[in-house]
Design a protein around this motif. Structure first.
Motif, short mmCIF file in Angstrom:
data_model
loop_
_atom_site.label_atom_id
_atom_site.label_comp_id
_atom_site.label_asym_id
_atom_site.label_seq_id
_atom_site.Cartn_x
_atom_site.Cartn_y
_atom_site.Cartn_z
N ASN A 1 81.88 48.48 34.82
CA ASN A 1 80.72 48.05 34.04
C ASN A 1 80.94 46.59 33.68
O ASN A 1 81.97 46.22 33.10
CB ASN A 1 80.56 48.87 32.77
N THR B 1 79.20 43.00 32.03
CA THR B 1 78.13 42.43 31.21
C THR B 1 77.31 41.45 32.04
O THR B 1 77.86 40.64 32.80
CB THR B 1 78.72 41.70 29.99
N VAL B 2 75.98 41.53 31.90
CA VAL B 2 75.12 40.62 32.66
C VAL B 2 75.53 39.17 32.38
O VAL B 2 75.93 38.81 31.28
CB VAL B 2 73.63 40.84 32.30
N GLY C 1 70.76 41.50 41.01
CA GLY C 1 71.73 40.43 41.14
C GLY C 1 71.54 39.59 42.38
O GLY C 1 70.59 39.76 43.15
N THR D 1 76.39 37.72 40.76
CA THR D 1 75.97 37.63 39.35
C THR D 1 74.64 38.35 39.19
O THR D 1 73.90 38.55 40.16
CB THR D 1 75.81 36.17 38.89
N SER D 2 74.35 38.72 37.95
CA SER D 2 73.06 39.34 37.65
C SER D 2 72.69 39.05 36.20
O SER D 2 73.56 39.03 35.31
CB SER D 2 73.10 40.85 37.87
N THR E 1 70.07 44.28 33.95
CA THR E 1 70.90 45.47 33.95
C THR E 1 70.53 46.35 35.13
O THR E 1 69.46 46.25 35.71
CB THR E 1 70.71 46.26 32.65
N TRP F 1 75.70 46.85 35.85
CA TRP F 1 75.50 45.75 34.91
C TRP F 1 74.99 46.30 33.58
O TRP F 1 74.04 47.09 33.55
CB TRP F 1 74.49 44.75 35.47
#
Length: 356
Positions: free
Chosen positions: A217, A219-220, A252, A270-271, A274, A298
């Protein structure tokens, strides 16, 4: 007399590096020694070296011959005052003792596939200090391959050649192997190298990995490093001329694909939203499947904003509840809803009460 004078050696056979004395005796037409200096004598050898000629002032001249090259017998000729004597001397030269500084180690072939089947033949040529090949196989020779300190089995080569052979075994590990040896317990200066080369890239063995690891998991907004490693069918890192494309399904974006060499590629995932992402890669249009699916989930970041969601601007009769309960939505910096946040509602006036 040029035809009756003698050129002689005190040694008909010499090992390379050994010496012999060459004597020129000047004689007259009736083969009588001259008994006195007859002029200037010069000597020449077809191979090997000669010292300066000493005039003994009694009709004889001497010099020292040093054997070096094992070839046809060395022929030593002489001149008297520039005119050639008819006679000459011959010396047969045989190899000297084995020498670790001139002995050679060779490999054939010098490049083999790292496929578990290809081998290379290692040959040691024993030589003396002057570089002459030995003609017997009476020396003690050892060979070791590194990395791994693999001791090779050494056997005499073709009889009469002074050679010894061994086989570098097959391997599935790519890389450069160095073969070193000893002769009569002395380290041989020379060595040989064999390069075991990886085969072409195999999409079933090539891998995709993530950092943080697959299944995490994240974090964005935080970056995830994607690494693709091309491998051959037996797991060696390898390269390919085909196009590599790193992609994804889900939320992402993939950016910054970089070729680090040796079949290693990196990119950044990256994103700001969520959800889930599965990272993919293709080589020449064929999906890479080694290592299984690589996924990231995310999650929202810290709460940074609160906005009215419903129930704003209502009116109701005194003593009754409004028709729609007021609510707000909490979001992170990227606008993703953030769950499990404690929210307190307050009245701007004392004209009612809040329950719930």
């Amino acid at each position: 007399d040029l035809t009756e004078s003698l050129v002689e050696t005190n040694q008909a056979t010499r090992l390379a590096g050994e010496q012999a004395t060459i004597t020129v005796t000047l004689r007259d037409l009736n083969q009588n020694p001259l008994g006195a200096s007859g002029g200037t004598v010069a000597l020449a050898a077809s191979h090997g070296t000669l010292s300066a000629v000493t005039n003994n002032n009694n009709g004889t001249y001497t010099a020292t011959y040093t054997a070096t090259l094992v070839a046809a017998p060395a022929t030593i000729t002489a001149t008297l005052n520039g005119a050639a004597l008819t006679d000459n001397a011959t010396i047969t030269v045989t190899p000297g003792a084995a020498d670790a500084t001139t002995t050679t180690i060779t490999a054939l072939p010098i490049s083999v596939a790292a496929d578990g089947a290809a081998t290379s033949t290692i040959t040691v040529q024993a030589k003396d200090a002057h570089g002459n090949n030995l003609t017997t196989e009476a020396e003690t020779v050892t060979l070791t391959a590194n990395p791994g300190a693999v001791v090779l089995t050494v056997n005499p080569g073709v009889g009469g050649t002074g050679t010894y052979t061994a086989t570098l075994p097959a391997s599935t590990t790519a890389g450069v192997v160095t073969i070193a040896g000893t002769i009569n317990a002395v380290g041989i200066t020379d060595d040989a190298t064999v390069t075991r080369t990886a085969a072409g890239a195999d999409v079933a063995q090539s891998t995709i990995t993530l950092d943080p690891v697959s299944g995490s998991n994240v974090t964005v907004g935080a970056p995830v490093t994607v690494t693709v490693q091309l491998k051959d069918a037996v797991g060696n890192n390898t390269t390919s001329g085909s196009a590599l494309v790193i992609g994804r399904t889900g939320v992402g974006a993939i950016t910054g694909t970089t070729n680090l060499g040796n079949g290693t590629y990196t990119a950044t995932l990256t994103s700001t939203a969520t959800g889930g992402t599965t990272v993919t890669a293709t080589l020449g249009g064929t999906p890479i499947t080694g290592g299984g699916a690589q996924t990231i989930t995310w999650i929202a970041g810290a709460a940074t904003q609160v906005a009215v969601n419903a129930g704003n601007g209502q009116s109701a009769t005194v003593g009754t509840a409004v028709a729609s309960a007021p609510s707000v939505i909490v979001r992170d910096a990227s606008g993703n809803p953030v769950a499990d946040i404690d929210v307190s509602f307050t009245l701007s006036t004392n004209s009612g009460t809040i329950n719930g």
